[in-house]
Write an enzyme that holds these catalytic residues in place. Structure first.
Site, short mmCIF file in Angstrom:
data_model
loop_
_atom_site.label_atom_id
_atom_site.label_comp_id
_atom_site.label_asym_id
_atom_site.label_seq_id
_atom_site.Cartn_x
_atom_site.Cartn_y
_atom_site.Cartn_z
N LYS A 60 0.83 -1.20 0.00
CA LYS A 60 0.00 0.00 0.00
C LYS A 60 0.87 1.26 0.00
O LYS A 60 0.62 2.21 -0.76
CB LYS A 60 -0.93 0.00 1.22
N CYS A 77 -0.62 0.74 6.17
CA CYS A 77 -0.89 -0.17 7.28
C CYS A 77 -1.82 -1.30 6.82
O CYS A 77 -2.65 -1.09 5.92
CB CYS A 77 -1.56 0.55 8.45
N ASP A 78 -1.68 -2.43 7.45
CA ASP A 78 -2.63 -3.51 7.22
C ASP A 78 -2.72 -4.37 8.47
O ASP A 78 -1.70 -4.62 9.13
CB ASP A 78 -2.22 -4.37 6.03
N SER A 79 -3.93 -4.82 8.78
CA SER A 79 -4.15 -5.61 9.99
C SER A 79 -4.72 -6.98 9.65
O SER A 79 -5.56 -7.12 8.75
CB SER A 79 -5.13 -4.89 10.93
N GLY A 114 0.74 -4.40 10.36
CA GLY A 114 1.98 -4.03 9.72
C GLY A 114 1.98 -2.55 9.39
O GLY A 114 0.95 -1.98 9.03
#
Length: 210
Positions: A60, A77-79, A114
């Site tokens: 991203k 960000c990624d969850s 992340g």
């Protein structure tokens, strides 16, 4: 003045930054997450839940930073939720969300987020051209929900919009018994980790206050 560009359309991440005094520029990343993960798995083999979160955060951030310019730092960000040796993003359907909650109730998972930060600032503005990433992890203890509570929660649509099918800053708050770790991370962005990543690129988080 240096600005933070958030490569995310998450209202929760935006609200978290604003509550910390940061008014970011927002840009949708436009990343095909399934295709990107498939490519990463082909190149590197099986990915852990932490790998998945950090890989997507990097995708991203890099997608947006490729066209970004100015006195800007780009944050992606990624969850994902690690539960029972699996990792979960957003559920694909109400039925899937119901099934997840029936598995998760009265148990514990780990929410990984992340973070990937890219410095696109010009050299004259202190830019390093660097990129840095890390992840934060928080243990989440879920309440023992009844089937009726699960169906009512899923019917609101909220679980379909978030990784792990739950929130702590919305309707899902009563259904999380306790947390071990940074609660901001569960909302979608760890402020302490962001502070450390910024410092590694020579930027104080207070420099982003508006």
């Amino acid at each position: 003045m240096t600005r933070l560009l958030l490569a995310s359309t998450s209202p929760a991440r935006l609200a978290t930054l604003r509550s910390a005094g940061i008014e970011p520029v927002v840009h949708p990343p436009g990343v095909d997450e399934d295709a990107f993960l498939a490519e990463a798995q082909t190149r590197f083999g099986p990915l852990t839940p932490v790998d998945v979160a950090l890989t997507l955060a990097r995708a991203k951030s890099e997608a947006v930073s490729a066209t970004a310019s100015g006195d800007i730092l780009v944050l992606g960000c990624d969850s994902v939720l690690e539960f029972d040796k699996q990792h979960f993003g957003k559920p694909a359907s109400p039925d899937e969300a119901i099934q997840r909650w029936q598995l998760m109730r009265n148990k514990t998972g780990v929410l990984h987020t992340g973070h990937w930060l890219v410095d696109v600032r010009p050299t004259v503005a202190g830019g390093t051209g660097g990129a840095i990433g890390s992840s934060a992890s928080t243990r989440v203890h879920f309440a023992d929900l009844s089937d009726a509570e699960i169906r009512a929660y899923v019917a609101t649509g909220e679980p379909l919009r978030v990784a792990g099918a739950f929130t702590i800053d919305g309707l899902g708050g009563p259904f999380v018994s306790s947390l071990e770790g940074d609660h901001h991370n569960v909302i979608g962005l760890s402020l302490p980790l962001l502070r450390n990543l910024l410092a590694d690129l020579g930027v104080a988080i207070t420099d982003l206050w508006r």
